[in-house]
Design a protein around this motif. Structure first.
Motif, short mmCIF file in Angstrom:
data_model
loop_
_atom_site.label_atom_id
_atom_site.label_comp_id
_atom_site.label_asym_id
_atom_site.label_seq_id
_atom_site.Cartn_x
_atom_site.Cartn_y
_atom_site.Cartn_z
N SER A 15 3.99 8.60 27.95
CA SER A 15 3.61 7.97 26.68
C SER A 15 2.42 7.04 26.86
CB SER A 15 4.79 7.18 26.11
OG SER A 15 4.98 5.99 26.84
N THR B 95 9.18 9.10 20.87
CA THR B 95 10.55 9.21 21.39
C THR B 95 11.03 7.86 21.92
OG1 THR B 95 10.00 11.46 22.06
CG2 THR B 95 12.02 10.51 22.95
N ASP C 290 4.03 12.25 21.30
CA ASP C 290 5.45 12.62 21.13
C ASP C 290 6.34 11.71 21.96
OD1 ASP C 290 4.47 14.59 19.62
OD2 ASP C 290 4.90 16.24 21.01
N VAL D 138 7.30 15.99 16.29
CA VAL D 138 7.10 16.82 17.47
C VAL D 138 6.89 18.27 17.06
CG1 VAL D 138 8.22 17.69 19.56
CG2 VAL D 138 8.39 15.28 18.96
N ARG E 54 -0.90 20.32 21.63
CA ARG E 54 0.31 19.48 21.67
C ARG E 54 -0.06 18.11 22.19
NH1 ARG E 54 4.95 20.03 20.04
NH2 ARG E 54 5.87 22.08 19.64
N THR F 285 3.19 19.51 14.62
CA THR F 285 1.77 19.36 14.97
C THR F 285 1.11 20.73 15.08
OG1 THR F 285 2.89 18.46 16.88
CG2 THR F 285 0.85 17.37 16.18
N TYR G 99 1.48 15.53 23.72
CA TYR G 99 2.72 15.11 24.39
C TYR G 99 2.81 13.59 24.52
CZ TYR G 99 3.83 19.90 25.68
OH TYR G 99 4.16 21.21 25.63
N ALA H 58 1.83 6.32 17.33
CA ALA H 58 3.09 6.97 16.99
C ALA H 58 3.82 6.20 15.90
CB ALA H 58 3.97 7.08 18.23
#
Lengths: 299, 372
Positions: free
Chosen positions: A48, A270, A266, A254, A261, A257, A263, A75
């Motif tokens: 992240s 999370t 995401d 998630v 991706r 998109t 990540y 996010a």
């Protein structure tokens, strides 16, 4: 002084050896188990904080060169879910709006049930309790369709109220079990004394039995808080689009998109979603273990 | 709900009447056509072994058991189906049953607050009870901060502030150690002397029963075996169960038979041969009737072996008790206990003579076990 003063050396306390083979074994086991459970969290956190190119290098365990806390902010407030680009903050507040009343209500109702079953022994009490426990063992997926049908009939399917009611219904068996087991250990004489003192059903419950059950209230609150926060299925089915809880929003983020991706975003989302239960576990671990034990051993 | 009238209720007393009471709990008949009259201001002790129904009777009076048949009256008012709170009772439990989350003051005032008694009146009554029970300094403590004796005093105080017509005690001293039990027993007796309220007290402890009661009801198998003053129960037990249940060491029983001899009746057995002139027979016994002679340890006197016409025995064991001693005798195979003053200690294994006053013994029918 005694005539026979024999200078006897007092027995030494045996020296405590810190590292026996058994101890090394125990620590090795504990370390490997912790690593097993903590590694995913570690990967989540480092991913992240990475930039998109760093993620593409596919070095899962590498520490980010330059931690990007801005990912978290994105996010939270500006990542796009379908066409809306407000992040998952809306989901967070929806979850708060669901979790607080649903937890309070289900814990209160569980305490009330447990109290009534333990002290106001009614003829059908034990049978009702048995049926309720049976309900706890029927997979809840089985009951989803009938509930949807009933709620639609009642005209409040896909509303805020339907998700509250669903959480209360499915929390009821465990909450009732916890409080019933707690109150069964309270001497009947206490209840009788309160009856003589003129207490009625509600007064004995609110002024005597509820304050007495403080430890169980804490445990039950923790269980419900984390359980309801982590729920995905009920939120998706019953809450309706305006009330989607954070878990549902996370999944949409998630899953929806287009193109590459992201990540790192995401993972940031999370982490934001799991921060509430993580904090609850972290600050109340002792109570949590006690609650699990109370439910598992006594029930 | 009746409006509380505190000023009128102070020191009101009430009798309690149990009429043909049947209690069935879980399909088991516990009490069967029980009749009991408890007078105004009386201290009635329900005494018996566990399982005799004494607690069931008390809890029925309190209103915790459904009455199967019969009725319960408190102060001439039929309360058979009344709620516990409407029966004008105060109750003290064996486990104290204090409200753990409330301090002493709030424990004692809970009932009054529920009844909506004015604050000033609550304070007055709590202070009065606290004074009586020496709880003044403890009013702000939690039950968990009190000793067992203090807890039970708070529980008594909680019953007191209600100004109940009848106080019910369910083995209140059983959880306390011996010294505290004796102390609180005395306080209870003093309390009853001061307030003169009807009290019903359940216990299996014969000392509590003897010391506290105006009347004792000895129970067995859901039936009252005998109800009378402690002195009468002790000296003239109605049957062998009552005789054996009270007294420590318990009454000596000797099996034998009765024989008429020229106008006087004699008790004959291997161990004892007693002339019963002076024994108050309830009805004339049959010649040769089998019976059991009961005699309390303190009613047997010892004398020289040749001086006794009633029987001889050898000394087998001596238990010194401080002011007195228990001497165990072997009278031709029958074991007898004798309570003597500490000074006159007979020699072990010596032979002694027995002297029993017929007025102090009890005779029971050999088959019915009832008093003759």
């Amino acid at each position: 002084m005694n005539a026979t003063t024999q200078t006897s050396v007092p027995a030494r306390r045996p020296k405590r050896t810190l590292l026996t083979p058994a101890r090394i074994g125990i620590y090795a086991f504990l370390l490997s188990v912790s690593a097993f459970f903590l590694l995913p969290l570690y990967v989540m956190v480092v991913t992240s904080l990475k930039t998109a190119p760093e993620v593409r290098q596919a070095m899962l365990f590498a520490w980010p060169a330059n931690p990007q806390f801005s990912n978290w902010a994105e996010a939270w407030s500006s990542a796009c879910i379908a066409l809306q680009c407000n992040g998952i903050q809306g989901g967070f507040w929806n979850s708060v709006r669901i979790v607080i009343p649903a937890t309070a209500l289900s814990v209160f109702l569980g305490a009330l049930n447990g109290y009534a079953l333990s002290f106001w022994r009614s003829k059908w009490g034990d049978i009702l309790f048995g049926i309720m426990m049976l309900g706890a063992f029927v997979p809840f997926q089985v009951m989803i369709y009938p509930l949807v049908a009933w709620f639609r009939l009642g005209g409040f399917y896909n509303t805020y109220w339907s998700i509250l009611i669903v959480h209360c219904i499915f929390g009821m068996p465990l909450m009732t079990l916890l409080f019933r087991n707690y109150y069964v250990a309270v001497p009947q004489e206490l209840f009788k004394a309160a009856r003589i003192d003129g207490g009625g059903f509600w007064r004995i419950f609110l002024q005597l039995m509820l304050p007495m059950a403080t430890p169980m209230l804490i445990v039950a609150t923790i269980l419900q808080l984390t359980g309801i926060w982590n729920d995905y299925l009920f939120g998706l089915i019953f809450a309706g689009q305006d009330n989607y809880p954070m878990t549902v929003q996370l999944n949409n983020l998630v899953g929806s998109t287009f193109g590459e991706r992201r990540y790192h975003i995401d993972m940031a989302a999370t982490i934001l979603t799991s921060i509430v239960p993580l904090a609850v576990y972290f600050f109340s671990g002792r109570w949590f273990v006690r609650g699990i034990a109370a439910g598992a051993v006594k029930g | 709900m009746p409006t509380p009238q505190p000023t009128q209720r102070i020191s009101t007393m009430a009798n309690v009447q149990i009429k043909d009471l049947d209690i069935v709990l879980g399909g088991v008949s516990i009490l069967k056509s029980m009749n009991l009259d408890i007078q105004d201001g009386e201290f009635l002790v329900l005494l018996g072994p566990s399982g005799c129904g004494k607690s069931t009777l008390l809890h029925s009076i309190a209103g915790f058991n459904d009455v199967t048949d019969g009725s319960i009256l408190i102060g001439e008012k039929d309360v058979t189906w009344a709620d516990p709170k409407d029966r004008d009772i105060g109750m003290v439990f064996q486990s104290y049953a204090l409200y753990p989350t409330m301090n002493v003051e709030r424990n004692m005032s809970f009932g009054l607050r529920v009844a909506g008694v004015p604050k000033a009146e609550i304070e007055k009554r709590v202070n009065r009870a606290a004074d009586m029970l020496h709880l003044k300094e403890l009013l702000n403590r939690r039950p968990s901060q009190l000793s067992g004796g203090q807890r039970q005093r708070v529980a008594i105080g909680r019953a007191l502030v209600r100004d109940a017509k009848v106080f019910l005690f369910d083995e209140p001293l059983s959880n306390l150690d011996a010294k505290l039990r004796a102390e609180l027993r005395r306080e209870l007796k003093q309390l009853h002397k001061d307030i003169r309220t009807t009290m019903i007290y359940v216990t299996h402890d014969q000392v509590e029963a003897m010391t506290l009661a105006s009347r004792i009801a000895v129970m067995l198998g859901g039936k009252i075996q005998q109800i009378d003053t402690p002195a009468t129960i002790y000296s003239r037990p109605a049957n062998m169960f009552v005789a054996g249940f009270l007294g420590s060491p318990s009454m000596n029983f000797v099996e034998g038979s009765l024989h008429s001899e020229g106008g006087s009746i004699r008790f004959q057995s291997v161990a004892l041969n007693v002339d019963l002139s002076g024994y108050p027979f309830q009805q004339a016994p049959a010649n040769g009737q089998r019976c059991v002679l009961g005699v309390r340890p303190e009613s047997i006197k010892l004398c020289g072996a040749s001086a006794s016409t009633q029987g001889k025995a050898t000394v087998s064991l001596i238990e010194p008790m401080g002011p007195s001693q228990i001497v165990w005798l072997d009278a031709q195979g029958t074991s007898l206990s004798v309570q003597l003053e500490a000074q006159a200690t007979p020699a072990l294994d010596s032979t002694v003579g027995l002297q029993i006053d017929p007025a102090e013994l009890s005779l029971f029918d050999g088959t019915t076990q009832n008093r003759l």
